[in-house]
Structure formats: C-alpha cells, structure tokens
Design an enzyme around this catalytic site. Structure first.
Site, PDB file in Angstrom:
ATOM      1  N   ASP A 407       0.861  -1.182   0.000  1.00  0.00           N
ATOM      2  CA  ASP A 407       0.000   0.000   0.000  1.00  0.00           C
ATOM      3  C   ASP A 407       0.899   1.236   0.000  1.00  0.00           C
ATOM      4  O   ASP A 407       2.107   1.141   0.228  1.00  0.00           O
ATOM      5  CB  ASP A 407      -0.879  -0.050   1.262  1.00  0.00           C
ATOM      6  CG  ASP A 407      -1.907   1.069   1.319  1.00  0.00           C
ATOM      7  OD1 ASP A 407      -2.262   1.619   0.264  1.00  0.00           O
ATOM      8  OD2 ASP A 407      -2.358   1.378   2.450  1.00  0.00           O
ATOM      9  N   GLU A 410       2.692   4.768  -4.114  1.00  0.00           N
ATOM     10  CA  GLU A 410       2.711   5.714  -5.257  1.00  0.00           C
ATOM     11  C   GLU A 410       4.051   6.439  -5.367  1.00  0.00           C
ATOM     12  O   GLU A 410       4.434   6.718  -6.509  1.00  0.00           O
ATOM     13  CB  GLU A 410       1.557   6.718  -5.093  1.00  0.00           C
ATOM     14  CG  GLU A 410       0.176   6.099  -5.227  1.00  0.00           C
ATOM     15  CD  GLU A 410      -0.232   5.237  -4.022  1.00  0.00           C
ATOM     16  OE1 GLU A 410       0.291   5.493  -2.927  1.00  0.00           O
ATOM     17  OE2 GLU A 410      -1.029   4.311  -4.199  1.00  0.00           O
ATOM     18  N   ASP A 484      -9.120   3.357  -2.493  1.00  0.00           N
ATOM     19  CA  ASP A 484     -10.110   3.773  -1.501  1.00  0.00           C
ATOM     20  C   ASP A 484     -11.429   4.233  -2.102  1.00  0.00           C
ATOM     21  O   ASP A 484     -11.706   5.429  -2.195  1.00  0.00           O
ATOM     22  CB  ASP A 484      -9.502   4.866  -0.614  1.00  0.00           C
ATOM     23  CG  ASP A 484      -8.338   4.329   0.196  1.00  0.00           C
ATOM     24  OD1 ASP A 484      -8.173   3.087   0.249  1.00  0.00           O
ATOM     25  OD2 ASP A 484      -7.588   5.143   0.766  1.00  0.00           O
TER      26      ASP A 484
HETATM   27  O1  MIG Z   1      -4.305   6.122   4.179  1.00  0.00           O
HETATM   28  O2  MIG Z   1      -3.453   0.915   5.686  1.00  0.00           O
HETATM   29  O3  MIG Z   1      -5.931   2.123   0.394  1.00  0.00           O
HETATM   30  O4  MIG Z   1      -6.805  -0.098   1.827  1.00  0.00           O
HETATM   31  O5  MIG Z   1      -6.706   0.041   4.605  1.00  0.00           O
HETATM   32  C1  MIG Z   1      -4.725   4.880   4.586  1.00  0.00           C
HETATM   33  C2  MIG Z   1      -4.623   1.646   5.856  1.00  0.00           C
HETATM   34  C3  MIG Z   1      -3.706   3.832   4.236  1.00  0.00           C
HETATM   35  C4  MIG Z   1      -4.927   3.021   2.346  1.00  0.00           C
HETATM   36  C5  MIG Z   1      -5.387   1.794   1.633  1.00  0.00           C
HETATM   37  C6  MIG Z   1      -6.369   1.052   2.493  1.00  0.00           C
HETATM   38  C7  MIG Z   1      -5.750   0.705   3.810  1.00  0.00           C
HETATM   39  C8  MIG Z   1      -5.269   1.962   4.503  1.00  0.00           C
HETATM   40  N1  MIG Z   1      -4.335   2.685   3.645  1.00  0.00           N
END
Ligand code: MIG
Length: 784
Positions: A407, A410, A484
């Site tokens: 996650d 980017e 999200d």
């Molecule tokens: O800004 O890890 O898209 O699936 O649960 C939140 C917490 C960071 C974004 C991900 C989401 C995840 C969440 N993450």
C-alpha cells in the site's frame, strides 16, 4: 478553502486554454538505415523506427539528439528479426511488414500507419510529433468519428474514454472518487482504439507525468509527457484480443497466482489484535462461509514499523498464521514503503548504513511523513535496495506467510504534493534520474522487489502480491485493487468499467474493495456488491476504520444467507475462473471483459458499463442500485440461457430481467460450456469433482474451451506439470457432441473424470461424448 464553493468559478476565472507553443518536428533533412532500424534526421529532432514483430512497431523521437533504445522497466520483449520491405519516392517513404504499412511523408515528417488491408490505423496530418522548450514531448493523431478508446489503466468514469483527458501520475486519492477524479494510483500509458469493429493499440513508454487527450480537439487526439523522449509502440490488432496479446507480449503477463489467492479475501482496516483475527476466522468456520485469506492492515505493526509485530496485540504471530492455515485460511500482511526514522530500529539502521534509501543528489536522505511519522523510502530503482527489501520479507515467510499487500507505494506522502520530492535523485541501476522522471515506477519496482523476494523464499510455492500503485508491466508481479472507494452504489457502478479497463490494460487480476472501503455499508449494498465480487478476478471485502464493520454476517441473517451463497458460487466456478486465469497468464486476455471484446462488430457493446463477461461465453448483468429488482439486459448475437431459471433468450435484443435480492442475472451462451466444481469446506478446498455444464444449442455451433488445471500452488506448471484439455462442443439439431480434441501437460488431478451435464437438450437430440452415444449425463474419462 474557497475552491470548494462557487468562488471557484468567479466571473474572472476563464480557464487557461492550452496556449503552448510546440516546435513541429519539421522536414526530413536526411535519412539513414541502421541495423534493424530506420532513422530520420529532421529539422527539429531525430526519429528512429524499429519493428518488434510483424505487428508491432516502435517509434522514438528525441528533440535534441539521437533517440535511444535504452532500458525500459516496462518492456520485456526484445525486437525480433522482421523482414521489412522498403519502397518510396522522393516525397514518401514506405515500410511494410506482413501486418503493418508505414507511409512516411518527408515535408513535413508525418507517419501514417495502415494494416495490410489498407485500413488506416494511426495517422498524423496537420500536426504530428512536436516538443516544447520546457522539455515536453507530444504527438497528435487523427481521431475518427467512429473511434472508441479503452484501457489507460485505472481510471474513473465510463468504459469508452472518448471525450476524456487523462493524466498519468500515481496518486493516493482518499477524497471520494468521482467520474472526474484523475489521476488515481496506477498509471498505464496505453490504450486501444476500436474503430468500425477493428482495434489497434498504442503504448507510450514514457514514465514522466503524461497526458492523453481525447477531448480538446474535434478531429485529433494527443499524448504528451513532461519530459523524456517520445517513445511509443503501435500494435496492429486487428481484433481487440490481438491488441492485448501484442501489448502483453511487450510488457509481460501475469504468472499464475496460487489458487487460494483467487478465492475470497476478508479484510479490515484493521483487525487490531490476534484475538480479533481469530474471532473473525472462527466466524467464517462456524458459519461455513468460504474464506481463503485474512488481511492484516497497519495495526499489526509496532508503531507502523514494517517488518515488526506489535508484541502486545500480536504476541504470537507464528502460531496465529499456523492455526489459521489449519483452518484453511492464509494471512496476508500489509507492507508500506516508508521506513520509520528511528535510530534504534534495525530496518532503518540497515537502510542508512547500507545506503539503500532515496536521496538527493547532494547526498541527504529524503524524509517524508507517513504513518510511522518521519520516514525514509527504499530506492527500489536500485538492485541492491530491491534485493535487501526482498530479503527482509523472510520476517514474514519464516512464519508461514505466502502473500503480501503493498500500500502507499505511489509513494504516498502526507504533504501538499502527496508524494516524494520530485528532485530526489534515484540511482536507477546505474542511470540516475530524478523522482520527476521515475515517480510512476516506484510502486512497480517495490512490487518487483517484493515478488522476487517472496519467490526466493517460498521454496517453489507461488507468492501472492497485492498492490495499489503500478505502471505498465505491473501484471508481472502483482494483483491490483482499486484503492479507496466508498460504500456508495455509484462506486459499485463505477467499479465495473474501471476493472474492465484495467483488464484491457493487461492487468487481469483486479477488483475493488467489495462493500466499499470508506463510508458505511449496508446489507443490500454488500449483498449486491458480493454478487459482482464473486466474478471479479480479485475478490476482497475491505472496509475502513471508523465505519461499520461489513463482514458477511454483519447486517443480519437475511443478507448473510445470500452473501454466503455467492461466495460459495465463486468456489463452484473455480475451475472456470482458473482456466481463464491460465489464459490471462499465457496470452494476456482478461478474465473479466467488456462485451465488445467478444462482439467487436456490435455497437451496442461499445460503451456498455453495467454488464460484463467472464471469458467468452458468460454475461453478468448485476443489479447496481438500491431497491431495484428489474433491469434491462442487452444480449448480443447468439442464444443465451439465464443460468438460474433456464430461460433462453434470443440475442441482439434487450430484455427486462427480474432479480430479487438473491438473484444475479447471469447468462450463458447456448452451444458452449462452463466448468464447475463443488464447494466442500474451508479446511479442504481441493476440487473433488469437476463438472462441465454444456448448454445445448441447435444451430451447428462449434465451440472450443480450454480447460486448465494444475497443482494450484507451485511453479511445476512451468515445467510441464499441468493439465490442459482442448474441449470441443458441437451442437446441432441431432446431437450435442463433446470431444477432448487435445490434451497437453502431464499433471494428473485427483478427480479422474470430467462429469458432463447437458442443459437444455431437446427431444431427439443425442449426446455424443468422444464419439460414443450416451443416454444422459455422463463423463469424459481422464485416465484412458
Ligand atoms: O491512508 O493501511 O488504500 O486499503 O486500509 C490509509 C490503511 C492507508 C490506504 C489503503 C487502504 C488501507 C489503509 N491505507
């Protein structure tokens, strides 16, 4: 602050038109032939052209010097030796392969590309290649009235992208995704044009921030990038499927995922303790709801330090993983790229002492703010850092973890620009370049590091990797979820074209958070969404902190029963889905596809957003709005049987279909087959029996289906250990004939036969299996 009010459109706010001044490439001064390439030195830049296959040509332009064929992180194919016929006059130069015809006019330099039937593919007219002083490179192509555009990776909005403009710059967007929200997490600078039933593709291999503009001009589209070379590939098609084969020939295909990863995943931001995780798992067991994976979100870590567990909340992760595994459930922990700046934290120490973090040219480490607070970021563009990062995953694989969730890659950073400083200088395996240039690659290279590390550690087992960010080629390493979304019906609707366009961009293994991530889900929405999820290639229910829990049982028995039924359906369809995954892996064809892929001549399919296909013979038309129990369904050419009722419908018509909460409109084409198995239990998900449902037709249809199976968990399939059956179904008025016309691979499954169940057989219609007449349902033996 005022930009969210009417002030944003105050009377003086006339939008800036693009007034950029482009330097046209100009006239050809002279031309040269290289070994396998053709060079044109023009007044304002140099162009080089090289064929990769008969059907794929690469075109590069460098405004300031000789174009380079330099290393690309996306393209894995080498140029093949292609015979090119040359021809031409003083004014026009012609290059021809068996599939492509390039006609290059010299004053000014313009390229027109045709197929060998003379059909125009890509044409430059008054504008062609160009650039600006600020480093931007651009190219303009003619747009036809009948052009429809698809692909572009992960984009909001409708299936057909005509009239849109997209930016490629991997971005973390938590704000509600709207049809106009762009860019999102993944950037795939590639698209397919469908014109009058025939398709061709363009892949713009440039990692800088780039734009695709199918909006600003009536008769032209353009793509451009902030820097670098103009470097793109044209793929001849002519069918949409060919374009995908060609594009994935260039950028690679998905290795087969382990079977468990194609099952149902349950997640939550976050299940915060070991106890809670066990409790959720136990619910699935007690309620006998199929589950393959539980995800661990960021709360499992100690202060969000990757490669740690919080010892208070997760005192014995090894036992947790082992116990769940015995229940038939795997654990997939999240791993973010940010490494907490903490001199007492080994991962941070190693990163600093090993010189593995992203740095400025001047030598300072780049620090950004993410969950752990001030953090450093591994420089995944460098082999040394990738190896290190991959190795770090022993922390997980040693306790039995076989899958990882990436996650924030980017990379997302909590600041105004939402990402890393573009001035950071990546080491890039010996060709240093700024973050401005390599930003879009960060997530994919993290994926490469992770996937390769896991593969090394898993002793021949297939790893599973899920990622949020990626670039062209990400399919080689990871499945992609669409980030999200929210528990809005609109987001359920939007997920269909988004996932279809990802599939059209070479990324088959994708899906949205089922039930919606942010906002509060509800029973009806979750039920309808699960019906769709049962057929999206990636199937995970995930929800955010602070909102209602949305596991299958959370909204009461009425909904739970239906949700359970559809998760079970996912498992009954596993042989069909797995066979389609095998096709995606070998040919790049998406598992979930838009109807136009199979019916490219049918205009009604060109922007059909609320229906999709699984493979080439199944249409799913889900209910996508609250309280709705009737919807219009368009069925293309052929006869279609609604699976639950058995009612047959004549294609090229639209029908009003009734679907109560427990119903999912699903249609199977007559004369074709689908492979099914039984759902047994969480503990043992192996296929005990495989059945092929043959939907009898009578129009003399001839259908081929490639049934695929293997051990589902190792790479032995790459060395011949698989079972591939070419099954032919021929349906006439007299008989439904089913034959295994080819069998490949030496894998021997536990089931020894394929049961054959013929649906909708007419009086007087025989069933003939491998040449023998049967009285009713029977089977094809795999042992003789
Ligand atoms: O800004 O890890 O898209 O699936 O649960 C939140 C917490 C960071 C974004 C991900 C989401 C995840 C969440 N993450």
């Amino acid at each position: 602050m005022l930009e969210d009010t009417s002030f944003a459109i105050h009377p003086g706010a006339e939008q800036q038109r693009n007034t950029a001044v482009y330097h046209d490439i100009g006239n050809v001064k002279y031309q040269e032939k290289g070994n396998d390439s053709f060079h044109f030195i023009c007044e304002n830049g140099q162009v080089a052209i090289r064929f990769y296959t008969e059907a794929i040509v690469r075109i590069t332009m460098n405004p300031k010097g000789e174009p380079s064929w330099g290393q690309s992180r996306s393209v894995v194919a080498e140029a093949k030796k292609v015979d090119v016929e040359e021809d031409g006059t003083a004014e026009v130069y012609e290059l021809k392969t068996t599939e492509l015809h390039l006609s290059i006019s010299k004053t000014p330099f313009r390229i027109r590309i045709y197929d060998r039937q003379g059909r125009e593919l890509v044409t430059e007219a008054e504008q062609g290649m160009a650039w600006q002083e600020n480093g931007e490179v651009a190219v303009f192509k003619q747009m036809h009235e009948n052009d429809h555009f698809y692909g572009f990776g992960e984009k909001a909005g409708f299936l057909d992208k005509r009239g849109e403009m997209y930016e490629m710059w991997n971005t973390d967007v938590y704000a509600p995704h709207n049809p106009e929200t762009d860019p999102l997490y993944e950037s795939i600078p590639y698209f397919m044009t469908l014109r009058d039933g025939k398709a061709h593709g363009i892949f713009f291999d440039n990692t800088f921030r780039s734009w695709f503009d199918m909006r600003s001009f009536a008769e032209r589209y353009a793509y451009r990038a902030e820097g670098g070379q103009l470097d793109y590939y044209v793929m001849a098609g002519p069918e949409p499927k060919h374009v995908l084969e060609q594009y994935t020939y260039l950028t690679g295909r998905m290795p087969l995922p382990p079977k468990w990863a194609i099952g149902y995943h349950q997640s939550r931001y976050s299940y915060q303790t070991e106890e809670e995780v066990r409790e959720v798992a136990q619910h699935f067991i007690d309620r006998d709801i199929p589950l393959d994976v539980l995800h661990l979100d960021i709360h499992y870590m100690n202060g969000y330090r990757v490669f740690t567990f919080d010892e208070g909340r997760f005192p014995n992760p090894e036992k947790l993983v082992r116990d769940l595994r015995e229940m038939g459930i795997r654990v997939v922990p999240i791993v973010d790229p940010g490494v907490k700046k903490d001199p007492e934290y080994p991962t941070y120490q190693e990163g600093v002492t090993g010189d593995l973090f992203c740095k400025y040219l001047e030598g300072d480490i780049y620090f950004g703010d993410v969950w752990p607070g001030t953090s450093a970021f591994p420089d995944f563009t460098e082999e040394k850092a990738r190896k290190w990062w991959g190795e770090k995953h022993r922390f997980y694989t040693e306790i039995g973890v076989e899958g990882i969730w990436n996650d924030m890659n980017e990379p997302a950073v909590f600041n105004e620009t939402k990402t890393m400083d573009v001035q950071v200088m990546h080491r890039n395996d010996g060709s240093p370049a700024t973050h401005r240039e390599l930003h879009n690659l960060y997530g994919m290279l993290m994926g490469k590091a992770t996937y390769e590390g896991l593969k090394d550690q898993l002793d021949g087992k297939r790893p599973f990797l899920l990622t949020r960010a990626g670039f062209a080629g990400i399919q080689r390493y990871a499945a992609v979820w669409t980030g999200d979304n929210r528990s809005f019906w609109e987001h359920l609707q939007m997920s269909l074209p988004m996932v279809m366009n990802l599939g059209l961009s070479g990324i088959s293994f994708t899906g949205p958070d089922v039930g919606g991530f942010a906002h509060h889900s509800n029973g009806e929405l979750l039920t309808r969404w699960t019906q769709v999820g049962a057929f999206t290639p990636f199937f995970r229910n995930h929800s955010a902190i602070g909102f209602l829990y949305q596991e299958p049982w959370r909204f009461g028995e009425k909904y739970e029963a239906v949700i359970k039924e559809y998760i079970e359906m996912r498992y009954r369809w596993m042989p069909q889905l797995y066979s389609l995954f095998a096709k995606a892996s070998s040919q790049g064809l998406p598992v979930m596809r838009p109807l136009f892929m199979e019916f490219p001549e049918d205009e009604k399919t060109y922007n059909l957003n609320d229906q999709f296909m699984i493979g080439d013979n199944v249409i799913i038309a889900p209910i996508l709005a609250p309280s709705v129990v009737d919807r219009a369904v368009y069925l293309p050419e052929g006869e279609w049987v609604e699976a639950s009722s058995g009612v047959a419908y004549q294609g090229e018509n639209t029908y009003l279909i009734h679907a109560e909460l427990e119903d999912l409109p699903l249609f199977i084409k007559k004369g074709t087959a689908v492979a099914q198995t039984d759902w047994t239990s969480n503990k043992d998900k192996s296929w005990k029996r495989v059945r092929m449902d043959i939907y009898a037709g009578d129009q003399g249809e001839d259908y081929r289906f490639t049934f695929y199976d293997d051990d589902g968990e190792t790479f032995a399939y790459q060395h011949g250990s698989y079972l591939e059956l070419e099954v032919e179904v021929v349906s006439t008025e007299e008989a439904v004939k089913v034959d295994i016309v080819d069998r490949r691979g030496d894998y021997v499954p536990a089931y020894q036969q394929i049961d054959i169940h013929v649906i909708g057989r007419k009086d007087g219609q025989d069933v003939i299996l491998n040449g023998e007449k049967e009285n009713g349902d029977s089977y094809l033996s795999l042992t003789d």
